[in-house]
Design a protein around this motif. Structure first.
Motif, mmCIF file in Angstrom:
data_model
loop_
_atom_site.group_PDB
_atom_site.id
_atom_site.type_symbol
_atom_site.label_atom_id
_atom_site.label_comp_id
_atom_site.label_asym_id
_atom_site.label_seq_id
_atom_site.Cartn_x
_atom_site.Cartn_y
_atom_site.Cartn_z
ATOM 1 N N SER A 27 0.832 -1.205 0.000
ATOM 2 C CA SER A 27 0.000 0.000 0.000
ATOM 3 C C SER A 27 0.865 1.253 0.000
ATOM 4 C CB SER A 27 -0.929 0.001 1.226
ATOM 5 O OG SER A 27 -1.776 -1.121 1.210
ATOM 6 N N PRO A 28 1.126 1.824 -1.165
ATOM 7 C CA PRO A 28 1.912 3.056 -1.220
ATOM 8 C C PRO A 28 1.141 4.239 -0.649
ATOM 9 C CG PRO A 28 1.049 2.513 -3.384
ATOM 10 C CD PRO A 28 0.720 1.354 -2.494
ATOM 11 N N ARG A 29 1.871 5.212 -0.148
ATOM 12 C CA ARG A 29 1.242 6.411 0.397
ATOM 13 C C ARG A 29 0.909 7.412 -0.695
ATOM 14 N NH1 ARG A 29 5.377 8.359 4.909
ATOM 15 N NH2 ARG A 29 3.771 9.960 5.111
ATOM 16 N N TYR A 30 1.582 7.286 -1.839
ATOM 17 C CA TYR A 30 1.445 8.297 -2.890
ATOM 18 C C TYR A 30 1.701 7.639 -4.241
ATOM 19 C CZ TYR A 30 2.494 12.669 -5.431
ATOM 20 O OH TYR A 30 2.494 13.727 -6.312
ATOM 21 N N ARG A 45 5.394 6.060 -3.775
ATOM 22 C CA ARG A 45 6.155 6.323 -2.550
ATOM 23 C C ARG A 45 5.553 5.493 -1.419
ATOM 24 N NH1 ARG A 45 7.855 12.210 -0.546
ATOM 25 N NH2 ARG A 45 9.452 11.727 -2.098
ATOM 26 N N PHE A 46 6.394 4.668 -0.804
ATOM 27 C CA PHE A 46 5.947 3.832 0.307
ATOM 28 C C PHE A 46 6.312 4.463 1.645
ATOM 29 C CE2 PHE A 46 6.106 1.090 -3.335
ATOM 30 C CZ PHE A 46 4.992 0.281 -3.181
ATOM 31 N N GLU A 47 7.513 4.986 1.744
ATOM 32 C CA GLU A 47 7.953 5.739 2.915
ATOM 33 C C GLU A 47 8.715 6.950 2.408
ATOM 34 O OE1 GLU A 47 6.967 5.038 5.834
ATOM 35 O OE2 GLU A 47 6.200 3.010 5.541
ATOM 36 N N CYS A 98 -4.541 0.175 -4.142
ATOM 37 C CA CYS A 98 -4.707 1.630 -4.130
ATOM 38 C C CYS A 98 -6.108 2.010 -4.598
ATOM 39 C CB CYS A 98 -3.658 2.274 -5.035
ATOM 40 S SG CYS A 98 -3.752 4.055 -5.094
ATOM 41 N N THR A 102 -2.845 9.504 -6.750
ATOM 42 C CA THR A 102 -2.759 10.750 -5.998
ATOM 43 C C THR A 102 -2.752 11.950 -6.930
ATOM 44 O OG1 THR A 102 -1.430 9.570 -4.366
ATOM 45 C CG2 THR A 102 -1.481 11.963 -4.190
#
Length: 304
Positions: A27-30, A45-47, A98, A102
């Protein structure tokens, strides 16, 4: 397996995609999709310290070194995956668990059909139309994605016909950000028909006369759009005598918090100072001015 490896495996087949999803959730953040002239780029982006970049080329001769495409360059081709733009995008979003991208930016004039991929998106926080984007693609992208996009950012205005442009401005956009070098591309008439909740004009400079005409129209209830916040700049010094007398504007030093009716770039905005305006029907607004770099930056808030 690293996320890039899981995504690579998922592109092999539908069965491999289902297996990749079931064995490990990523689960990427972005997720940022960039549409180029001959390929698609996705950045995940993951972290803060860990990013993954993928590319899908539709013309093998334009791709970079593909000798170790699956990992080293993180590049794929339509030829070795057998996937169209929409299939590739759907596969990546599916395996990354996702809900939506984003941000999407559209650049250049692609020689492949990306509109089918856009049509699969039902929610999008941000859409960017870049200066080099072809007019036909820009207009088609706006037609498909602006109804599901929270923020539309235009680095160019792809409408040569003023009537066609104003038809777009009248749609129920949430946040319209115009950032164009062409000073004449956005006029007072365009502003008066714009129906977005928030409008931000950067590199679009209104004259003081335009500002006064806009405020006068609003005061006389001639501007009853969905507008809640207008942000722009003017090339002129300001004092209270510049505002039309009919507005009965009065200065205030009170600190207040403005809340948008929908989720935009922020739920609320805290500011102090400015001038309060109240029209005959009881509707209230506040206009603030800040002098920077020889220009006057202006915010106009309409209270709910």
């Amino acid at each position: 397996m690293e996320p890039i490896e899981i995504i690579a495996v998922s592109l092999l087949s539908k069965r491999a995609s289902n297996l990749s999803k079931s064995l490990r959730k990523i689960s990427p953040r972005y997720i940022y999709l960039k549409v180029k002239s001959d390929h698609l780029d996705i950045s995940l982006r993951f972290e803060m310290w860990y990013n993954v970049e993928l590319s899908l080329y539709f013309y093998k001769e334009n791709a970079l070194d593909l000798a170790d495409a699956m990992l080293r360059n993180r590049a794929f081709t339509h030829e070795n995956t057998g996937l169209s733009a929409s299939q590739w995008l759907e596969r990546v979003l599916d395996v990354t668990n996702c809900e939506s991208l984003t941000k999407v930016s559209v650049d250049g004039t692609p020689r492949f059909d990306v509109c089918d991929a856009f049509a699969t998106l039902t929610k999008l926080p941000s859409l960017l139309i870049k200066e080099s984007c072809g007019e036909r693609l820009a207009k088609k992208t706006l037609e498909i994605l602006s109804p599901v996009t929270a923020k539309v950012e235009l680095l160019k205005i792809p409408y040569e016909n003023r009537e066609e442009f104003q038809t777009f401005l009248k749609t129920n956009l949430n946040y319209l950000f115009i950032n164009t070098h062409d000073f004449s591309s956005f006029t007072l008439d365009d502003l008066l028909v714009t129906n977005a909740l928030k409008v931000e004009l950067l590199r679009v400079t209104l004259r003081l006369r335009d500002l006064n005409q806009f405020l006068t129209n609003w005061f006389h209830s001639k501007h009853n759009s969905r507008l809640e916040h207008l942000k722009f700049r003017i090339f002129k010094s300001f004092d209270e005598t510049c505002l039309p007398e009919i507005l009965n504007a009065f200065p205030t030093d009170q600190e207040r918090t403005f809340r948008y009716s929908k989720q935009l770039d922020t739920h609320l905005k805290t500011f102090s100072g400015g001038y309060d305006i109240e029209r005959a029907d009881g509707k209230k607004s506040t206009i603030t001015f800040e002098s920077k770099f020889g220009m006057m930056f202006t915010d106009f808030y309409i209270w709910p």
